[in-house]
Design an enzyme around this catalytic site. Structure first.
Site, PDB file in Angstrom:
ATOM      1  N   HIS A  57       0.820  -1.034  -0.090  1.00 30.68           N
ATOM      2  CA  HIS A  57      -0.125   0.077  -0.018  1.00 30.68           C
ATOM      3  C   HIS A  57       0.674   1.288   0.237  1.00 30.68           C
ATOM      4  CE1 HIS A  57      -3.061  -2.794   0.808  1.00 30.68           C
ATOM      5  NE2 HIS A  57      -2.942  -2.980   1.904  1.00 30.68           N
ATOM      6  N   HIS A 219      -7.134  -4.549  -1.214  1.00 33.16           N
ATOM      7  CA  HIS A 219      -6.340  -5.702  -1.553  1.00 33.16           C
ATOM      8  C   HIS A 219      -7.128  -6.362  -2.708  1.00 33.16           C
ATOM      9  CE1 HIS A 219      -6.297  -5.031   2.801  1.00 33.16           C
ATOM     10  NE2 HIS A 219      -5.106  -5.020   2.647  1.00 33.16           N
TER      11      HIS A 219
END
Lengths: 331, 331
Positions: A57, A219
């Site tokens: 991320h 995700h």
């Protein structure tokens, strides 16, 4: 899969090593616990803010460590919660008289690791609080969550509690601020492509050539629906129509507007989205007082973007304006 | 093709509008000439630095306008040189008693537009100089160039001449500095994927699933060769083996090291490359004194990266360290 890496198993450590080599004076990398910390932390004069999450991320969170932001980041492997003992060790390393605040995006795996680490740290006599971030309006319960997911809006919580901690606020006050910012922050994202985790070597899900995922998780989790690709105007409407009524944001409000790239989308497209969103909010009587365009919380190489709104008041604006120095530098 | 946009023909204007909306106090957008300028420029106290090029390389150059950097950027359409009359109008708008410096990456189309605009401006009595940037070591003559291409190293020239102009240096001095920085800057890039121009709607070239282009240009021009995908270690060697002997950079040198993403590569991978390059340079006795990791000069959504080295001396380091404020903000 074509990625710049040597060994998929070493993807995260090799990245962390690069970050440390690029910031030798300000950051410290502790390989045995996979953590990046401020070289000048802990300090008993400030609450230590720690955020952990799966990797993939970036810049969240290993690149947002520094004065006015995180005292340390404790990442797991790609899209995997950090092991509880790493969180525990990080918490001990960053222990401060003023206490430790753990920021956690609301995913079940992360909650488990951080809950247990908090218990273990408290058993050692440390003062630790945990704050869960859940800004994603797309879905209520999700593949990996009970309740809403924490996504790019975590930036605003980090920034606000980081500023409060830097100014010497006590733990209760820092927690109050974090909860307040989380409570007025809402996000929604759209994926144009899937992402490819280094160890998997192939896309995490399939999207057709003209298909997008509305409300995607960071995700690659499913959102609200698959839809055909559409003009940016319609996609911004879709996101704002989900975000604005949720708080609700209302005519007369001042907001921070973030257009966050998910990793594979160029900044040119993010500014196209920004211009559209800015004008559509103005048409609703909502003033964009602060703006954030770029990558803040990504999903590896996923093409896509999310929009975040934060309802501002004087206190939140002051905290967002406060200086901060993090490892990601433009020049 | 899936891109966040409304109309491919309006890709650049819609992006510029977004940039302007995000920076209402510091930047001005002049739609009729497609330009972004500092709201507080021109000033007769400083040389006006203007850079133009095709769009699709953002943040270069429309997002690097501001104090200590460009006075204005004059972009063309995606991968197209700006029209000469736009360059001419931009030059007139930014005219300063101290003169105007046009920065141009060395592509034949850009040279033509800027040469003609300079002639037209000089016929109006303006003082204008042009500086060509050609940092790419990959190929000598190229698809769109005679001589070497200008790529991500242009950032260092912009930064140095921007700092000099901001401090009040005269035009001769600013040109001297720009030529000096260009002369010690070397870059090479690798593409993992092609890029897709909005108006074309399909990839600009074909790369196999396990194939990369070594020495790629920022418009997808061919480099030195096609090769199979390889570990990051080998790719960094390939780039450094081309860059280091070219100047040459030598043991004992202090350098700035940039790892630049080409648009579709996540910053995690850029830091993996950075760590490897930093250590390989150290092994050659070359010290990385300044580092730059992120997107500086992209090629739309191309996955790939370039490495740039700049040989530092006290003067160049001071100019690179000088403060600058540009429209791309991390927070």
């Amino acid at each position: 899969m074509k990625k710049f890496m040597n060994d998929p198993q070493q993807f995260v450590p090799d990245m962390l090593k690069g970050i440390a080599l690029a910031n030798p004076e300000t950051l410290r990398y502790v390989p045995e616990f996979n953590l990046i910390q401020r070289a000048d932390s802990p300090s008993d004069n400030r609450v230590s803010i720690i955020q952990g999450s799966g990797s993939g991320h970036e810049p969240a969170h290993v690149m947002t460590v520094g004065p006015g932001m995180l005292a340390a980041a404790c990442p797991g492997d790609v899209f995997a919660a950090p092991p509880m003992d790493y969180v525990y060790e990080t918490t001990k390393l960053l222990a401060s008289d003023k206490g430790v605040l753990l920021l956690v995006n609301n995913y079940t795996g992360d909650r488990m690791a951080f809950d247990m680490a908090q218990e273990m740290s408290e058993a050692d006599g440390l003062t630790v609080r945990t704050l869960f971030i859940d800004d994603d309006v797309s879905v209520q319960d999700s593949t990996y969550t009970v309740g809403r997911r924490g996504v790019a809006g975590n930036f605003f919580v980090m920034k606000a509690v980081g500023a409060a901690a830097e100014s010497g606020a006590d733990l209760d006050e820092v927690v109050r601020i974090g909860e307040k910012v989380n409570s007025v922050t809402r996000t929604m994202g759209i994926a144009l492509t899937a992402c490819t985790p280094p160890s998997k070597g192939s896309p995490l899900f399939e999207l057709g050539d003209d298909e997008i995922e509305i409300g995607v998780g960071i995700h690659g989790e499913p959102g609200r629906r698959r839809a055909p690709m559409a003009p940016a105007d319609a996609l911004v409407d879709e996101m704002l129509d989900a975000i604005v009524p949720d708080l609700p944001f209302e005519s007369g409000d001042r907001v921070a507007l973030m257009v966050n790239g998910l990793g594979g989308t160029p900044i040119s497209e993010l500014y196209i989205l920004y211009g559209i969103a800015h004008e559509k909010l103005a048409a609703r009587g909502i003033t964009v007082a602060r703006n954030y365009v770029g990558e803040y919380c990504t999903s590896l190489d996923m093409a896509g973007a999310s929009i975040t709104l934060v309802k501002l008041d004087d206190e939140i604006e002051r905290l967002l304006e406060a200086p901060a120095e993090i490892a990601v530098r433009v020049f």
